[in-house]
Design an enzyme around this catalytic site. Structure first.
Site, PDB file in Angstrom:
ATOM      1  N   ASP A   9       0.854  -1.193   0.000  1.00 43.25           N
ATOM      2  CA  ASP A   9       0.000   0.000   0.000  1.00 43.25           C
ATOM      3  C   ASP A   9       0.883   1.234   0.000  1.00 43.25           C
ATOM      4  O   ASP A   9       2.032   1.205   0.442  1.00 43.25           O
ATOM      5  CB  ASP A   9      -0.926   0.014   1.217  1.00 43.25           C
ATOM      6  CG  ASP A   9      -2.111   0.959   1.037  1.00 43.25           C
ATOM      7  OD1 ASP A   9      -2.425   1.342  -0.112  1.00 43.25           O
ATOM      8  OD2 ASP A   9      -2.739   1.325   2.050  1.00 43.25           O
ATOM      9  N   GLY A  10       0.312   2.311  -0.524  1.00 45.75           N
ATOM     10  CA  GLY A  10       0.981   3.598  -0.534  1.00 45.75           C
ATOM     11  C   GLY A  10       0.055   4.650   0.035  1.00 45.75           C
ATOM     12  O   GLY A  10      -1.166   4.481   0.044  1.00 45.75           O
ATOM     13  N   GLU A  52       2.329   3.901  -4.115  1.00 44.37           N
ATOM     14  CA  GLU A  52       1.786   2.567  -4.402  1.00 44.37           C
ATOM     15  C   GLU A  52       2.807   1.763  -5.218  1.00 44.37           C
ATOM     16  O   GLU A  52       3.060   0.588  -4.941  1.00 44.37           O
ATOM     17  CB  GLU A  52       0.462   2.670  -5.165  1.00 44.37           C
ATOM     18  CG  GLU A  52      -0.676   3.307  -4.400  1.00 44.37           C
ATOM     19  CD  GLU A  52      -1.400   2.373  -3.445  1.00 44.37           C
ATOM     20  OE1 GLU A  52      -0.990   1.211  -3.282  1.00 44.37           O
ATOM     21  OE2 GLU A  52      -2.396   2.832  -2.856  1.00 44.37           O
ATOM     22  N   ASP A  74      -4.302  -2.518  -3.302  1.00 44.91           N
ATOM     23  CA  ASP A  74      -5.592  -1.849  -3.457  1.00 44.91           C
ATOM     24  C   ASP A  74      -5.530  -0.789  -4.557  1.00 44.91           C
ATOM     25  O   ASP A  74      -6.462  -0.018  -4.739  1.00 44.91           O
ATOM     26  CB  ASP A  74      -6.071  -1.241  -2.134  1.00 44.91           C
ATOM     27  CG  ASP A  74      -5.186  -0.131  -1.606  1.00 44.91           C
ATOM     28  OD1 ASP A  74      -4.190   0.252  -2.278  1.00 44.91           O
ATOM     29  OD2 ASP A  74      -5.482   0.373  -0.512  1.00 44.91           O
ATOM     30  N   HIS A 131      -9.127  -0.437   2.814  1.00 47.01           N
ATOM     31  CA  HIS A 131      -9.874  -0.011   4.002  1.00 47.01           C
ATOM     32  C   HIS A 131     -11.165  -0.820   4.181  1.00 47.01           C
ATOM     33  O   HIS A 131     -12.203  -0.285   4.545  1.00 47.01           O
ATOM     34  CB  HIS A 131     -10.181   1.492   3.931  1.00 47.01           C
ATOM     35  CG  HIS A 131      -8.973   2.309   3.602  1.00 47.01           C
ATOM     36  ND1 HIS A 131      -7.962   2.526   4.509  1.00 47.01           N
ATOM     37  CD2 HIS A 131      -8.607   2.923   2.457  1.00 47.01           C
ATOM     38  CE1 HIS A 131      -7.016   3.265   3.938  1.00 47.01           C
ATOM     39  NE2 HIS A 131      -7.382   3.507   2.692  1.00 47.01           N
ATOM     40  N   ASP A 141      -1.264  -0.190   5.107  1.00 42.37           N
ATOM     41  CA  ASP A 141      -1.748   1.189   5.212  1.00 42.37           C
ATOM     42  C   ASP A 141      -1.141   1.869   6.434  1.00 42.37           C
ATOM     43  O   ASP A 141      -0.700   3.021   6.358  1.00 42.37           O
ATOM     44  CB  ASP A 141      -3.273   1.211   5.281  1.00 42.37           C
ATOM     45  CG  ASP A 141      -3.817   2.621   5.376  1.00 42.37           C
ATOM     46  OD1 ASP A 141      -3.607   3.404   4.423  1.00 42.37           O
ATOM     47  OD2 ASP A 141      -4.432   2.958   6.404  1.00 42.37           O
TER      48      ASP A 141
END
Length: 160
Positions: A9-10, A52, A74, A131, A141
């Site tokens: 994740d970024g 990301e 994501d 999320h 995250d």
């Protein structure tokens, strides 16, 4: 070949051009034992998409030998660019979005680095809703958001 699961994740606080961070979790099961490695880092004056991409790059570059990888992100930007062949089309078009060369692809420096990082591995990209309670995505995250808050972050030098 080892079987590796990677979550990435970024994050960017103030996208674009705010401080950002990336997070990755690598999981390798050997017999009954599970080995887990967490990676994170951050940059100043960056974008969410760049972070990301950095998460995926750093995770793949951390692998020491060829592996079968299932990578969860994501980021539709990344997953679709790989799975739908967009990035290879951009590469064939000298990093333009189409053959007419009207619009340059973004983040070319990182796409080049990502393709190189994938060379020795069999990588399957899977999209996961962000999320939404996926433990790997939630952990990444947190790693990315925490890294974005770091002090003295280097400037993200973009080569567009």
């Amino acid at each position: 070949m080892d079987e590796i699961v990677i979550y990435t994740d970024g994050a960017c606080l103030g996208n674009p051009d705010g401080p950002g961070g990336y997070g990755a979790v690598l999981i390798c099961k050997i017999g009954d034992k599970e080995h887990k490695k967490e990676l994170s880092g951050g940059f100043n004056k960056t974008t969410n998409n760049r972070m990301e991409l950095m998460a995926v790059i750093v995770a793949l570059e951390a692998l020491k030998r060829p592996c079968n990888v299932t990578l969860y992100s994501d980021s539709k930007y990344i997953v679709d660019a790989i799975n739908l062949g967009w990035v290879m089309k951009w590469k064939r078009n000298s990093w333009y979005k189409d053959a007419k060369k009207k619009e340059k692809a973004k983040n070319v420096d990182l796409w080049i680095r990502l393709l190189k990082a994938m060379e020795n591995h069999n990588v399957k990209f899977e999209w996961v809703k962000g999320h939404a309670g996926n433990w790997g995505n939630e952990l990444c995250d947190k790693l990315a958001s925490s890294a974005a808050l770091g002090e003295d972050l280097p400037i993200d030098v973009r080569e567009e």
